[in-house]
Design a protein around this motif. Structure first.
Motif, PDB file in Angstrom:
ATOM      1  N   SER A   1       0.846  -1.180   0.000  1.00 41.77           N
ATOM      2  CA  SER A   1       0.000   0.000   0.000  1.00 41.77           C
ATOM      3  C   SER A   1       0.882   1.231   0.000  1.00 41.77           C
ATOM      4  N   LEU A   2       0.274   2.344  -0.354  1.00 42.13           N
ATOM      5  CA  LEU A   2       1.029   3.584  -0.402  1.00 42.13           C
ATOM      6  C   LEU A   2       0.185   4.680   0.229  1.00 42.13           C
ATOM      7  N   GLN A   3       0.828   5.505   1.015  1.00 43.32           N
ATOM      8  CA  GLN A   3       0.121   6.567   1.713  1.00 43.32           C
ATOM      9  C   GLN A   3       0.696   7.923   1.309  1.00 43.32           C
ATOM     10  N   TRP A   4      -0.167   8.923   1.334  1.00 44.10           N
ATOM     11  CA  TRP A   4       0.250  10.307   1.128  1.00 44.10           C
ATOM     12  C   TRP A   4      -0.031  11.091   2.403  1.00 44.10           C
ATOM     13  N   TYR A   5       0.978  11.850   2.831  1.00 41.89           N
ATOM     14  CA  TYR A   5       0.875  12.700   4.006  1.00 41.89           C
ATOM     15  C   TYR A   5       1.130  14.150   3.606  1.00 41.89           C
ATOM     16  N   ARG A   6       0.573  15.054   4.409  1.00 40.81           N
ATOM     17  CA  ARG A   6       0.861  16.474   4.253  1.00 40.81           C
ATOM     18  C   ARG A   6       1.397  16.996   5.580  1.00 40.81           C
ATOM     19  N   GLN A   7       2.478  17.767   5.482  1.00 46.74           N
ATOM     20  CA  GLN A   7       3.109  18.299   6.679  1.00 46.74           C
ATOM     21  C   GLN A   7       3.193  19.813   6.585  1.00 46.74           C
ATOM     22  N   GLU A   8       2.729  20.480   7.630  1.00 43.37           N
ATOM     23  CA  GLU A   8       2.844  21.934   7.707  1.00 43.37           C
ATOM     24  C   GLU A   8       4.034  22.287   8.597  1.00 43.37           C
TER      25      GLU A   8
ATOM     26  N   GLU B   1       4.959  21.087  12.411  1.00 43.79           N
ATOM     27  CA  GLU B   1       4.034  20.032  12.808  1.00 43.79           C
ATOM     28  C   GLU B   1       4.474  18.694  12.221  1.00 43.79           C
ATOM     29  N   GLY B   2       3.903  17.610  12.742  1.00 46.88           N
ATOM     30  CA  GLY B   2       4.160  16.302  12.160  1.00 46.88           C
ATOM     31  C   GLY B   2       3.279  16.058  10.950  1.00 46.88           C
ATOM     32  N   PRO B   3       3.670  15.103  10.086  1.00 49.42           N
ATOM     33  CA  PRO B   3       2.840  14.772   8.921  1.00 49.42           C
ATOM     34  C   PRO B   3       1.479  14.229   9.327  1.00 49.42           C
ATOM     35  N   VAL B   4       0.488  14.496   8.488  1.00 47.62           N
ATOM     36  CA  VAL B   4      -0.882  14.016   8.727  1.00 47.62           C
ATOM     37  C   VAL B   4      -1.329  13.253   7.486  1.00 47.62           C
ATOM     38  N   LEU B   5      -1.921  12.091   7.691  1.00 52.35           N
ATOM     39  CA  LEU B   5      -2.334  11.244   6.577  1.00 52.35           C
ATOM     40  C   LEU B   5      -3.434  11.902   5.752  1.00 52.35           C
ATOM     41  N   LEU B   6      -3.265  11.860   4.408  1.00 55.03           N
ATOM     42  CA  LEU B   6      -4.313  12.292   3.492  1.00 55.03           C
ATOM     43  C   LEU B   6      -5.099  11.088   2.964  1.00 55.03           C
TER      44      LEU B   6
END
Lengths: 115, 112
Positions: free
Chosen positions: B31-38, B41-46
């Protein structure tokens, strides 16, 4: 609201000091991880743990150790801090594959400066 | 060590434009996940994609998993300043408990 909490947002330590970074999660996750994040290098795995008292080396374990005495707590230890360990440190937790959703939940990060 | 290559590394575009970010590997991931990090802050799952060829939409974001489960893309339509951030792809391999392999990320800046 699920949470991964890191003990400090910012930390300044002197070269040679022993440094403890603490991480606590409240989601009953089996897996816990420590990463460091540096510009141009991305997230690099230092150590991870899939159970209490279990630890596995990641990609860059040199200069670090870890401790997991309780399921919810994972500590990163810099035995003798050096300036090249100045970085953003991120703790994360997740279920084991097959135990639930594998989404990784991250703490807010600890920006460590070693002077 | 499995590697995930993200491109581009940096992208700065005007509000309203479309963009695509790529995540490529020579390895197969379960599986593959995409995260966004501001910043700060720590990355958050999209999103998580699991099946080869899978497409998932999250409002203006479209995620695709390659047929061979070695690559993925993130397409943003009509980008907005709130999309600004660091986008990270992360792959999970087979049966191990050793977590995710992260790409180095794409720094995205949307200018008003």
């Amino acid at each position: 609201d699920v949470k991964v909490t890191q003990s400090s947002r910012y930390l300044v330590k002197r070269t040679g000091e022993k440094v403890f970074l603490e991480c606590v999660q409240d989601m009953d996750h089996e897996n816990m991880f420590w990463y460091r994040q540096d510009p141009g290098l991305g997230l690099r795995l230092i150590y991870f743990s899939y159970d209490v008292k279990m630890k596995e080396k990641g990609d860059i374990p040199e200069g670090y150790s870890v401790s997991r005495e309780k399921k919810e707590r994972f500590s990163l230890i810099l035995e003798s801090a050096s300036t090249n360990q100045t970085s953003m440190y991120l703790c994360a937790s997740s279920h084991l594959p097959g135990q639930g959703d594998t989404e990784a939940f991250f703490g807010q990060g600890t920006r460590l400066t070693v002077v | 060590t499995q590697l995930l290559e993200q491109s581009p590394q940096f992208l700065s575009i005007q509000e309203g434009e479309n963009l695509t970010v790529y995540c490529n590997s020579s390895s197969v991931f379960s599986s593959l996940q995409w995260y966004r990090q501001e910043p700060g802050e720590g990355p958050v799952l999209l999103v998580t994609v699991v099946t080869g060829g899978e497409v998932k939409k999250l409002k203006r974001l479209t995620f695709q998993f390659g047929d061979a489960r070695k690559d993925s893309s993130l397409h943003i339509t009509a980008a907005q300043p709130g999309d600004t951030g660091l986008y990270l792809c992360a792959g999970l391999s087979g049966g191990g408990a050793d977590g995710l392999t992260f790409g180095k990320g794409t720094h995205l800046i949307i200018q008003p």
